[in-house]
Design a protein around this motif. Structure first.
Motif, PDB file in Angstrom:
ATOM      1  N   GLY A  80     130.965 -34.351  75.761  1.00 37.71           N
ATOM      2  CA  GLY A  80     131.229 -34.470  74.456  1.00 37.71           C
ATOM      3  C   GLY A  80     130.908 -36.018  74.071  1.00 37.71           C
ATOM      4  N   LEU A  81     132.062 -36.742  73.516  1.00 39.97           N
ATOM      5  CA  LEU A  81     131.873 -38.074  73.275  1.00 39.97           C
ATOM      6  C   LEU A  81     132.355 -38.971  74.181  1.00 39.97           C
ATOM      7  N   MET A  82     132.871 -38.574  75.496  1.00 41.26           N
ATOM      8  CA  MET A  82     133.616 -39.362  76.135  1.00 41.26           C
ATOM      9  C   MET A  82     132.934 -39.244  77.557  1.00 41.26           C
ATOM     10  N   ALA A  83     133.261 -40.247  78.212  1.00 42.08           N
ATOM     11  CA  ALA A  83     132.748 -40.338  79.747  1.00 42.08           C
ATOM     12  C   ALA A  83     133.613 -41.041  80.673  1.00 42.08           C
ATOM     13  N   GLN A  84     133.944 -40.394  81.786  1.00 38.26           N
ATOM     14  CA  GLN A  84     134.887 -40.846  82.950  1.00 38.26           C
ATOM     15  C   GLN A  84     133.913 -41.275  83.970  1.00 38.26           C
ATOM     16  N   VAL A  85     134.212 -42.776  84.169  1.00 42.24           N
ATOM     17  CA  VAL A  85     133.374 -43.281  85.139  1.00 42.24           C
ATOM     18  C   VAL A  85     134.306 -43.923  86.505  1.00 42.24           C
ATOM     19  N   GLU A  86     133.867 -43.540  87.716  1.00 43.66           N
ATOM     20  CA  GLU A  86     134.547 -43.830  88.679  1.00 43.66           C
ATOM     21  C   GLU A  86     133.892 -44.969  89.516  1.00 43.66           C
ATOM     22  N   ILE A  87     134.525 -46.195  89.795  1.00 44.47           N
ATOM     23  CA  ILE A  87     133.907 -47.104  90.625  1.00 44.47           C
ATOM     24  C   ILE A  87     134.751 -47.480  91.849  1.00 44.47           C
ATOM     25  N   HIS A  88     134.239 -47.396  93.111  1.00 44.92           N
ATOM     26  CA  HIS A  88     134.773 -47.941  94.324  1.00 44.92           C
ATOM     27  C   HIS A  88     134.483 -49.314  94.386  1.00 44.92           C
ATOM     28  N   ALA A  89     135.506 -49.954  94.610  1.00 46.96           N
ATOM     29  CA  ALA A  89     135.369 -51.677  94.678  1.00 46.96           C
ATOM     30  C   ALA A  89     136.400 -51.981  96.069  1.00 46.96           C
ATOM     31  N   GLY A  90     135.846 -52.646  97.050  1.00 45.50           N
ATOM     32  CA  GLY A  90     136.693 -53.161  97.957  1.00 45.50           C
ATOM     33  C   GLY A  90     137.570 -52.268  98.581  1.00 45.50           C
ATOM     34  N   GLY A  91     137.464 -51.082  98.459  1.00 45.99           N
ATOM     35  CA  GLY A  91     138.463 -49.955  99.282  1.00 45.99           C
ATOM     36  C   GLY A  91     139.336 -49.491  98.002  1.00 45.99           C
ATOM     37  N   HIS A  92     139.033 -49.802  96.733  1.00 43.89           N
ATOM     38  CA  HIS A  92     139.878 -49.075  95.783  1.00 43.89           C
ATOM     39  C   HIS A  92     138.992 -48.515  94.781  1.00 43.89           C
TER      40      HIS A  92
END
Length: 132
Positions: A80-92
């Motif tokens: 819909g109007l939203m997005a969920q974005v997942e980032i992996h950074a330095g083990g996090h």
């Protein structure tokens, strides 16, 4: 006084042991030897190194946010109007909720490099149990 072995420094910073060794050999990261002859980085020296790196802007941008975690997008859910974005950074793992329009404009897709910029007045700090 807390001291970290090269592998521990690499794990904390999300880089390879070879990168840590290059920084040490190049004089950017001060090291000493422990009682067993292993190269170690004192906690205060590591903190100073990280403060110096934090002031180095990757893209020359100026911002009031001080928390930058560069990594790679591992998941994007548009609904819909939203997005969920997942980032992996330095083990996090960092998850951001944003408008779908923003995610589309940024071209956020799995595999794209991205930086999570965090500005927060509420940060919980944890430390491991003593003696661990």
């Amino acid at each position: 006084m807390v001291a970290f072995r090269m592998g521990e420094v690499a794990g904390l910073l999300g880089v390879s042991v070879d990168t840590v060794r290059r920084w040490a050999d190049g004089g950017r990261l001060p090291v000493s030897r422990d009682d067993h002859g292993h190269r170690v980085v004192e906690g205060t020296a590591l903190a100073a190194f990280l403060r110096t790196r934090a002031t180095e802007s990757e893209h020359g941008a100026v911002s009031s946010a001080r928390n930058r975690l560069s990594g790679i997008v591992t998941n994007v859910i548009r609904d819909g109007l939203m997005a969920q974005v997942e980032i992996h950074a330095g083990g996090h793992r960092i998850v951001s909720l944003m408008s779908r329009e923003a995610a589309d404009e940024l071209g956020l897709e799995v595999g794209v490099p991205a930086t999570a910029v965090v500005k927060s007045t509420n940060v919980v700090v944890e430390v491991p149990p003593r003696g661990v």
